[in-house]
Design a protein around this motif. Structure first.
Motif, PDB file in Angstrom:
ATOM      1  N   PRO A 102       0.803  -1.219   0.000  1.00 19.97           N
ATOM      2  CA  PRO A 102       0.000   0.000   0.000  1.00 19.97           C
ATOM      3  C   PRO A 102       0.842   1.278   0.000  1.00 19.97           C
ATOM      4  O   PRO A 102       0.477   2.255  -0.644  1.00 19.97           O
ATOM      5  N   ALA A 103       1.963   1.271   0.687  1.00 22.06           N
ATOM      6  CA  ALA A 103       2.815   2.470   0.719  1.00 22.06           C
ATOM      7  C   ALA A 103       3.394   2.763  -0.662  1.00 22.06           C
ATOM      8  O   ALA A 103       3.471   3.917  -1.082  1.00 22.06           O
ATOM      9  N   CYS A 104       3.801   1.703  -1.375  1.00 23.52           N
ATOM     10  CA  CYS A 104       4.324   1.902  -2.734  1.00 23.52           C
ATOM     11  C   CYS A 104       3.220   2.384  -3.664  1.00 23.52           C
ATOM     12  O   CYS A 104       3.475   3.190  -4.565  1.00 23.52           O
ATOM     13  N   ALA A 105       2.005   1.905  -3.454  1.00 24.21           N
ATOM     14  CA  ALA A 105       0.883   2.327  -4.298  1.00 24.21           C
ATOM     15  C   ALA A 105       0.563   3.801  -4.061  1.00 24.21           C
ATOM     16  O   ALA A 105       0.274   4.533  -5.012  1.00 24.21           O
ATOM     17  N   MET A 106       0.605   4.249  -2.807  1.00 27.80           N
ATOM     18  CA  MET A 106       0.338   5.655  -2.515  1.00 27.80           C
ATOM     19  C   MET A 106       1.403   6.566  -3.105  1.00 27.80           C
ATOM     20  O   MET A 106       1.115   7.681  -3.518  1.00 27.80           O
ATOM     21  N   ALA A 107       2.640   6.067  -3.160  1.00 34.81           N
ATOM     22  CA  ALA A 107       3.729   6.861  -3.725  1.00 34.81           C
ATOM     23  C   ALA A 107       3.744   6.806  -5.245  1.00 34.81           C
ATOM     24  O   ALA A 107       4.482   7.545  -5.884  1.00 34.81           O
ATOM     25  N   GLY A 108       2.951   5.915  -5.833  1.00 37.91           N
ATOM     26  CA  GLY A 108       2.883   5.802  -7.281  1.00 37.91           C
ATOM     27  C   GLY A 108       4.051   5.051  -7.887  1.00 37.91           C
ATOM     28  O   GLY A 108       4.363   5.196  -9.062  1.00 37.91           O
ATOM     29  N   ARG A 109       4.707   4.221  -7.105  1.00 36.62           N
ATOM     30  CA  ARG A 109       5.880   3.481  -7.561  1.00 36.62           C
ATOM     31  C   ARG A 109       5.465   2.318  -8.457  1.00 36.62           C
ATOM     32  O   ARG A 109       4.521   1.612  -8.179  1.00 36.62           O
ATOM     33  N   LYS A 110       6.201   2.123  -9.519  1.00 40.63           N
ATOM     34  CA  LYS A 110       5.980   1.011 -10.443  1.00 40.63           C
ATOM     35  C   LYS A 110       7.057  -0.036 -10.217  1.00 40.63           C
ATOM     36  O   LYS A 110       8.193   0.295  -9.882  1.00 40.63           O
ATOM     37  N   PRO A 111       6.747  -1.334 -10.403  1.00 44.28           N
ATOM     38  CA  PRO A 111       7.764  -2.360 -10.181  1.00 44.28           C
ATOM     39  C   PRO A 111       8.840  -2.312 -11.264  1.00 44.28           C
ATOM     40  O   PRO A 111       8.574  -2.001 -12.414  1.00 44.28           O
ATOM     41  N   ILE A 112      10.054  -2.602 -10.850  1.00 38.66           N
ATOM     42  CA  ILE A 112      11.173  -2.666 -11.785  1.00 38.66           C
ATOM     43  C   ILE A 112      11.634  -4.108 -11.822  1.00 38.66           C
ATOM     44  O   ILE A 112      12.130  -4.641 -10.833  1.00 38.66           O
ATOM     45  N   GLU A 113      11.451  -4.759 -12.946  1.00 35.50           N
ATOM     46  CA  GLU A 113      11.891  -6.138 -13.119  1.00 35.50           C
ATOM     47  C   GLU A 113      13.298  -6.137 -13.689  1.00 35.50           C
ATOM     48  O   GLU A 113      13.664  -5.288 -14.478  1.00 35.50           O
ATOM     49  N   GLY A 114      14.063  -7.125 -13.295  1.00 36.81           N
ATOM     50  CA  GLY A 114      15.427  -7.254 -13.796  1.00 36.81           C
ATOM     51  C   GLY A 114      15.447  -7.796 -15.205  1.00 36.81           C
ATOM     52  O   GLY A 114      14.400  -8.016 -15.823  1.00 36.81           O
ATOM     53  N   PRO A 115      16.641  -8.023 -15.742  1.00 38.07           N
ATOM     54  CA  PRO A 115      16.743  -8.558 -17.108  1.00 38.07           C
ATOM     55  C   PRO A 115      16.169  -9.959 -17.189  1.00 38.07           C
ATOM     56  O   PRO A 115      16.262 -10.739 -16.252  1.00 38.07           O
ATOM     57  N   ARG A 116      15.574 -10.262 -18.312  1.00 36.41           N
ATOM     58  CA  ARG A 116      14.934 -11.571 -18.461  1.00 36.41           C
ATOM     59  C   ARG A 116      15.760 -12.502 -19.259  1.00 36.41           C
ATOM     60  O   ARG A 116      16.578 -12.234 -19.993  1.00 36.41           O
TER      61      ARG A 116
END
Length: 70
Positions: free
Chosen positions: A56-70
């Protein structure tokens, strides 16, 4: 679901493992004192955010997930 996952798989695993370690360390090193229980509860909440993949804290800050190299 009512939420959208905002964590990558690596961060989810890190939160689950970190939360479990917080619970284990707080209860073994500090014990069943007020501080130990507060730390254990925070560890459980950290592990739960990792299990469900939503913070929830990341959602309130508007943070998007960062995935590593695939």
């Amino acid at each position: 679901m009512f939420y959208r996952k905002n964590m990558g798989s690596r961060e989810s695993w890190a939160r689950v493992i970190g939360g479990a370690l917080i619970v284990a360390c707080s209860l073994t090193q500090i014990g069943l004192t007020l501080l130990g229980l507060v730390l254990a509860i925070s560890g459980v909440l950290t592990a739960l955010t990792g299990l469900i993949g939503f913070c929830p804290a990341c959602a309130m800050a508007g943070r998007k997930p960062i995935e590593g190299p695939r």
